[in-house]
Motif scaffolding. Structure first.
Motif, PDB file in Angstrom:
ATOM      1  N   HIS A  42       0.824  -1.214   0.000  1.00 57.13           N
ATOM      2  CA  HIS A  42       0.000   0.000   0.000  1.00 57.13           C
ATOM      3  C   HIS A  42       0.861   1.269   0.000  1.00 57.13           C
ATOM      4  N   HIS A  75       2.037   2.708   2.715  1.00 53.85           N
ATOM      5  CA  HIS A  75       1.808   3.498   3.936  1.00 53.85           C
ATOM      6  C   HIS A  75       1.650   2.573   5.143  1.00 53.85           C
ATOM      7  N   HIS A 134      -0.059   0.985   8.491  1.00 56.14           N
ATOM      8  CA  HIS A 134      -1.381   0.614   9.006  1.00 56.14           C
ATOM      9  C   HIS A 134      -1.370   0.658  10.538  1.00 56.14           C
ATOM     10  N   HIS A 164      -7.581   0.663   7.945  1.00 51.72           N
ATOM     11  CA  HIS A 164      -8.469  -0.048   7.011  1.00 51.72           C
ATOM     12  C   HIS A 164      -8.029  -1.494   6.822  1.00 51.72           C
TER      13      HIS A 164
HETATM   14 ZN    ZN Z   1      -3.303   0.543   3.388  1.00 54.87          ZN
END
Ligand code: ZN
Length: 160
Positions: free
Chosen positions: A149, A151, A153, A160
């Motif tokens: 992704h 980024h 989490h 998410h």
């Molecule tokens: Zn993510």
């Protein structure tokens, strides 16, 4: 564990300009958490952090070319005053939010001359040498999903 490509770093920071004026700090907030090596921070700071580990403290002085770049005259745009809501309250020096093709952007009203409003879309920290004091709070490996992704989490990151 040392900070390297695709580690997740938590840090406390204080940012000052060359005159020692406070520009930004994480003090009183949760530490900043980011994924190293994907351009989340300015390049000069990621470079200074590379190889550091939990508990390290550092001071980094970052030149504009490794931070927010130079001011550009082509980022001064003249637009009609009538295009704004609340135009009677507009003043030089005010910050306004614009909807651009790349999403929302902040601009400073640098001049108002009759119907002509000059907007400055330069980053407020452009042209500045930045002085960071950084405390590294934590370093961990990123999960494959975080890397995919681009980024972080969980707490302080994307939920998410
Ligand atoms: Zn993510």
């Amino acid at each position: 564990m040392k900070i390297s490509q695709h580690t997740v770093v938590s840090l406390d920071y204080t940012l000052k300009n060359g005159e020692g004026e406070l520009l930004d700090t994480s003090e009183g907030r949760e530490p900043l958490i980011y994924l190293q090596g994907v351009g989340a921070l300015i390049p000069g700071l990621e470079k200074e952090l590379e190889g550091k580990e939990k508990g390290d403290k550092l001071t980094a002085v970052i030149a504009p070319e490794d931070a927010y770049g130079s001011r550009r005259d082509d980022l001064l745009k003249i637009v009609p005053k009538s295009g704004f809501k609340g135009e009677e309250e507009m003043q030089e020096g005010m910050q306004v939010q614009l909807d651009t093709e790349h999403g929302p952007a902040l601009a400073i009203i640098s001049k108002i001359d009759g119907e002509d409003v000059t907007l400055d879309l330069n980053h407020p920290l452009a042209d500045m040498t930045l002085h960071f004091d950084v405390d590294i709070v934590d370093v961990r490996e990123a999960s494959q999903e975080e890397i995919d992704h681009g980024h972080v989490h969980g707490p302080g990151g994307h939920e998410h």
